[in-house]
Design a protein around this motif. Sequence first.
Motif, PDB file in Angstrom:
ATOM      1  N   UNK A   1       1.236   0.886  -2.595  1.00 37.72           N
ATOM      2  CA  UNK A   1       2.029   2.102  -2.439  1.00 37.72           C
ATOM      3  C   UNK A   1       2.110   2.615  -1.003  1.00 37.72           C
ATOM      4  N   UNK A   2       1.096   2.385  -0.177  1.00 41.59           N
ATOM      5  CA  UNK A   2       1.137   2.860   1.210  1.00 41.59           C
ATOM      6  C   UNK A   2       1.168   1.730   2.232  1.00 41.59           C
TER       7      UNK A   2
ATOM      8  N   UNK B   1      -6.653   9.762   5.885  1.00 41.17           N
ATOM      9  CA  UNK B   1      -6.929  11.183   5.697  1.00 41.17           C
ATOM     10  C   UNK B   1      -6.024  12.047   6.568  1.00 41.17           C
ATOM     11  N   UNK B   2      -5.867  11.673   7.824  1.00 42.12           N
ATOM     12  CA  UNK B   2      -4.999  12.444   8.720  1.00 42.12           C
ATOM     13  C   UNK B   2      -3.568  12.469   8.206  1.00 42.12           C
TER      14      UNK B   2
ATOM     15  N   UNK C   1      -9.903   1.662   1.513  1.00 44.66           N
ATOM     16  CA  UNK C   1      -9.355   2.888   2.102  1.00 44.66           C
ATOM     17  C   UNK C   1      -9.226   3.962   1.018  1.00 44.66           C
ATOM     18  N   UNK C   2     -10.293   4.713   0.735  1.00 47.33           N
ATOM     19  CA  UNK C   2     -10.255   5.679  -0.376  1.00 47.33           C
ATOM     20  C   UNK C   2      -9.175   6.747  -0.247  1.00 47.33           C
ATOM     21  N   UNK C   3      -8.854   7.172   0.984  1.00 45.60           N
ATOM     22  CA  UNK C   3      -7.869   8.240   1.142  1.00 45.60           C
ATOM     23  C   UNK C   3      -6.457   7.788   0.764  1.00 45.60           C
ATOM     24  N   UNK C   4      -6.225   6.473   0.735  1.00 44.74           N
ATOM     25  CA  UNK C   4      -4.892   5.980   0.404  1.00 44.74           C
ATOM     26  C   UNK C   4      -4.795   5.476  -1.029  1.00 44.74           C
TER      27      UNK C   4
ATOM     28  N   UNK D   1      -3.640  10.614  -2.962  1.00 42.77           N
ATOM     29  CA  UNK D   1      -2.402  11.048  -2.305  1.00 42.77           C
ATOM     30  C   UNK D   1      -1.669  12.090  -3.144  1.00 42.77           C
ATOM     31  N   UNK D   2      -1.658  11.889  -4.442  1.00 43.98           N
ATOM     32  CA  UNK D   2      -0.997  12.866  -5.314  1.00 43.98           C
ATOM     33  C   UNK D   2      -1.745  14.193  -5.313  1.00 43.98           C
TER      34      UNK D   2
END
Length: 638
Positions: free
Chosen positions: A140-141, A366-367, A515-518, A523-524
């Motif tokens: 997705x990213x 995260x950023x 990459x946990x933030x992605x 993200x939702x």
Amino acid sequence: MCGIFAAMTREGLPRDRCDEALERLEHRGPDGTGLWTSRDGRWTLGHTRLSIIGLNNGSQPMTSPDGAVHMVVNGEFYGYREIRERLRASGYHFSTESDSEIALHLYHERGIQAATELRGEFAVVIADERQRAMYAIRDRFGVKPLYYAVVGGEVFFASEIKALLALGVPARWDLEGATGGFGRTHEKTEFAGINTVPPGCYAIARDGTVRIYPYWDWEIPTAAQMQADTRTEEEVVADFREALRDSVRQRLVADVEVASYLSGGIDSCAVLGLAQQEMDRPIRAFTLTFDNALYDEAAIAEAQAKLVGATYHPIPITGREIAESFADAIWHSETQMFNGHGVAKFLLSRAVRDAGIKVVFTGEGSDEMLGGYPYFRVDALNDDPTLSADERAKLLDEMLGANAATRALMMPEQISNPEMQAIERRLGWLPATLNVAAVQTNSAAHLFRDDRPASVGQFQPLVGALDRLPIAQRVTGRDHLNQMLYVNAKTILPNFILNYLADRMEMAHSIEGRVPFLDHHVAEAAARVPVSMKVKGIREKHVLREAAKDVLIPEVYDRQKHPFTTPPTRNPNDPMLEFYRDTFASQAAKDQPIFDIEKASAALDQLLEVPDDQRIAAEGNLQRVASVVVMQELFSMS
């Protein structure tokens, strides 16, 4: 993680080309290789394996029980055990313990809509002989790379461009892609005729054509919808923490040790802290260190590791090492760099591999989810109706003072040119976020060759990128910060951040970055966080600070974002100066069609005269020139 390629040809591929493509991808998967070729010899799938789950029985390509569908996967699927058990209950038989196999059976069950059930970082190619089509799916990213090319009615996919070149795709410059800088659209590369499968999309290759379709997009609520959110701040924090905690927990699943990259920033510190809470042994945490105090975060990282019970492993990086490894990093990234941070990540991953590690947590994303970079905060401040002009100016001055190391890159002065005017017409306002990309391209313009085609000089990469995005559906009506988070997630994030600061530098040494933030659930959750809890005054990622407060040392909790960069050149003996001179004097420097080497050499001679706080940006232009020269030589560009 692995390396994959696929080909749909008229006459088939010579075995030596397949072998060369596998060799070019060996760093992505040193634990085994596999090939499948169709009965008529015209279709081929290739795979190099980095074994993480199902160590002894997860070889690929995989084939369906009826022999009609074949698949190669690069990446990890999280929550695969639950999906596997559901599929087993529906009658599906599994022959491996690998997480990858779920995609084969999900495709049988749901067709290409199986993509919506896959969670993680992945690129998949499915060859369905019954449909006479190949399906290529990207996460997705865009954490995992996936490229394609169509040459003379033949279609090729691969994890890296160098594998496409090995398969016979020509290496030619795309001058628009090579001069576009940060503004490059999400599909374009610096190689003519080679595109990316965009994040959150799948490609269908059939009869010598490739068509792209989205299966997921990052839906950020409108400003009106955000105002209707009745959750308390505590509830917002709790929701975000649970999403992040679950993402971290899912990424601890592996049949090998999981370690962590660690800086002095809140992102990697939060991930390490949450992961350590789930573990009964210390996690090994690896930190880059520099001899320039303005850029070194060793003391903070060590204190953070001690707080959560991880073990701290510093990896010192010198200017000599960056100079000596620059070309290797370019070979793996296949794009220009504007700072040595990508090379530093390359060196960090090499050290981690040498320590016997295969899997690491990383803090990227995260950023991009929560507005961490200074330019995001500028856009949030300028859109805050509660601030007076004086209050806003005071906060902006405070931000400038707190970002001495990177303000030349992250907070340049607003420029006004035809491209930025076109952006203002499209969006109705002037984003500081896109101004950074425009300044980067504009600041290098004086180094471009005068004989570039006029059409290239007139091309507006940022406008081109915006015109490829669903602005009316996903951007219009959102707060300014959220508008830029969406645009950034479609351009800079997959093209650059997830390339030379993530996957490519990690996989150069067979390291799988998680990459946990992605995670799309994170993200939702981030999309639903009110802007005032993403950026509170000039305090970025406020919701993350509160969500991870119990695992952060006070200095990390209170600290402003310090973007990861390497120190600029400081004196005449800096090894990077020698590297630039040698690179600019090479035959490849004369052959490349983008930069005027005489102009670049003159800029190099003046580099040490540039004020200290501006030198990092000036040197970034020289690194772009050096990157192009290195690409010209390594890839034999035409």
